[in-house]
Design an enzyme around this catalytic site. Sequence first.
Site, PDB file in Angstrom:
ATOM      1  N   LYS A 194      45.076  67.425  82.233  1.00 21.18           N
ATOM      2  CA  LYS A 194      45.357  66.283  83.115  1.00 21.18           C
ATOM      3  C   LYS A 194      44.057  65.569  83.480  1.00 21.18           C
ATOM      4  CE  LYS A 194      47.763  65.295  87.480  1.00 21.18           C
ATOM      5  NZ  LYS A 194      48.464  65.891  88.642  1.00 21.18           N
ATOM      6  N   SER A 228      53.041  64.252  89.530  1.00 17.15           N
ATOM      7  CA  SER A 228      52.092  63.374  88.912  1.00 17.15           C
ATOM      8  C   SER A 228      51.562  63.873  87.560  1.00 17.15           C
ATOM      9  CB  SER A 228      50.902  63.176  89.851  1.00 17.15           C
ATOM     10  OG  SER A 228      50.270  64.416  90.119  1.00 17.15           O
ATOM     11  N   SER A 281      53.631  68.490  91.741  1.00 13.12           N
ATOM     12  CA  SER A 281      53.250  67.733  90.543  1.00 13.12           C
ATOM     13  C   SER A 281      53.177  68.512  89.256  1.00 13.12           C
ATOM     14  CB  SER A 281      51.906  67.062  90.767  1.00 13.12           C
ATOM     15  OG  SER A 281      52.101  65.873  91.473  1.00 13.12           O
TER      16      SER A 281
HETATM   17  N1  GLN Z   1      54.734  63.692  94.416  1.00 13.19           N
HETATM   18  C1  GLN Z   1      53.924  64.235  95.453  1.00 13.19           C
HETATM   19  C2  GLN Z   1      53.021  63.163  96.017  1.00 13.19           C
HETATM   20  O1  GLN Z   1      53.162  62.075  95.619  1.00 13.19           O
HETATM   21  C3  GLN Z   1      53.140  65.383  94.942  1.00 13.19           C
HETATM   22  C4  GLN Z   1      51.967  64.962  94.169  1.00 13.19           C
HETATM   23  C5  GLN Z   1      51.193  66.130  93.680  1.00 13.19           C
HETATM   24  O2  GLN Z   1      51.645  67.268  93.730  1.00 13.19           O
HETATM   25  N2  GLN Z   1      50.000  65.854  93.230  1.00 13.19           N
HETATM   26  O3  GLN Z   1      52.195  63.422  96.827  1.00 13.19           O
END
Ligand code: GLN
Length: 478
Positions: free
Chosen positions: A79, A154, A178
Amino acid sequence: MDVSSLTIERVRKGLLGREFSACELAAEALRFAEAENPKTNAYLRLAPERAMAAARRVDEQLARGEDPGPLAGVPVAVKDVILTKGVTTTCGSRLLEHYVPPYDATAIARLEQAGGVILGKTNCDEFAMGSSNENSAYGPVRNPVALDRVPGGSSGGSAAVVAQGTAVVALGSDTGGSIRQPASFCGVVGVTPTYGRVSRYGLTAFASSLDHIGPLGKTVRDTATLLGVIAGRDPSDATSADAPVPDYTAALDGQVKGLKLGLPREYLKDVASESGDLMARGVDVLKKLGCDVREISLPATDSAVACYYIIATAEASSNLARYDGVRYTFRSGSAETLSDMYRNTRGEGFGAECKRRIMLGTYVLSAGYYDAYYLKAQKVRALIARDFANAFQEVDAIVAPVSPFPAFKLGEKVDDPLAMYLSDIYTITGDLAGIPCMSVPCGKTAEGLPVGMQILTRHFDETTMFRLADAFEKAGTA
Ligand code: GLN
């Protein structure tokens, strides 16, 4: 050679049996990734030089008769929030379009030390903020299972490359879901280890008390192997834990009879019926394997989304302050004074979601509102952690949905941040409590969309989590 169906074990067998060399495999994996990537936009860039150099090292070790390590020759995707020395790392942000890190994250160094071959960097929501990968400055990722749908976020790119077969395993990061949510949307396995299990050194900070690096793979075994490589104390990260790292793959022995599992009542009420049905069938499989399933309660669950979006935004507002046009980033060309330079750089560089979070986070930390929001959220976080601690006195693992719904259509939720935030309602609690949790595929909807089941265990007990997920995977969900 069909690289799309490879697992870590299969790569090892092929290398040791001289079916292919690490260089041949890396070259073919790079070719395949380049050919397939336009369908999904999952890779932001490939790193052919770095990949071939790593593969050459593995071939040399093999030629000398040395053990090239548990990840020997395995094509891995990373990532783009995890720093790779000499390979551009953008965090999905326009601000870091040309940022070339001067050092490797600890997880990256360990991965290559173990023989892993990093093919390239994967797309993600900007600074890992999002649940659909639509917040990337470099365009959304398409879900390889259904190209008109999001891969989740994400770590959408990392889940998509594994599902697409353009990497064998991948690293993602998880702050509120994420890794698990995109794993569930793309039909792969995704693991969020205990907070502190994997060093965060070189992971771009979003919300430091919640951020984790973790593995994604096609099989539970592959994720267990990869976690075993990257886990363990790192002097460069004071929050990394000194706990011994067990051999996770040795625990995949199918011995789950008699395990006590809890189904949290609060997690079952809002699940879309198809996802709920698939999970219920998954639970039946676990019962047939001899697990003892009972209902439990995690009463603070209702406050989790609010609590998370206060703590995560507060920490993000502070962490993102460093992107000022002086260090790291692009600098706006349209400013005459220093403060205009800061303002314009950040105004032009950050996308809408990052700005929303910086504003929210600054607000909840401001003198007049600190007690009402930030302090209160910390208290709620303690209640959520206590709920889990109480539950784990009674059960060995908790089984829950990953997301209330399967992969949604691109564009469907972009204009409604609150609806988007609800994607994470079942995943953020695990991060807030710091416990290990993972998503393992548990079937597909009538439309063919994958759905994952979540397994959560006690702090540092990834072993039980892997054992259960592996037994479940082998039992099949059909
Ligand atoms: N979707 C969650 C957010 O927008 C989690 C994001 C993540 O785990 N990096 O914060």
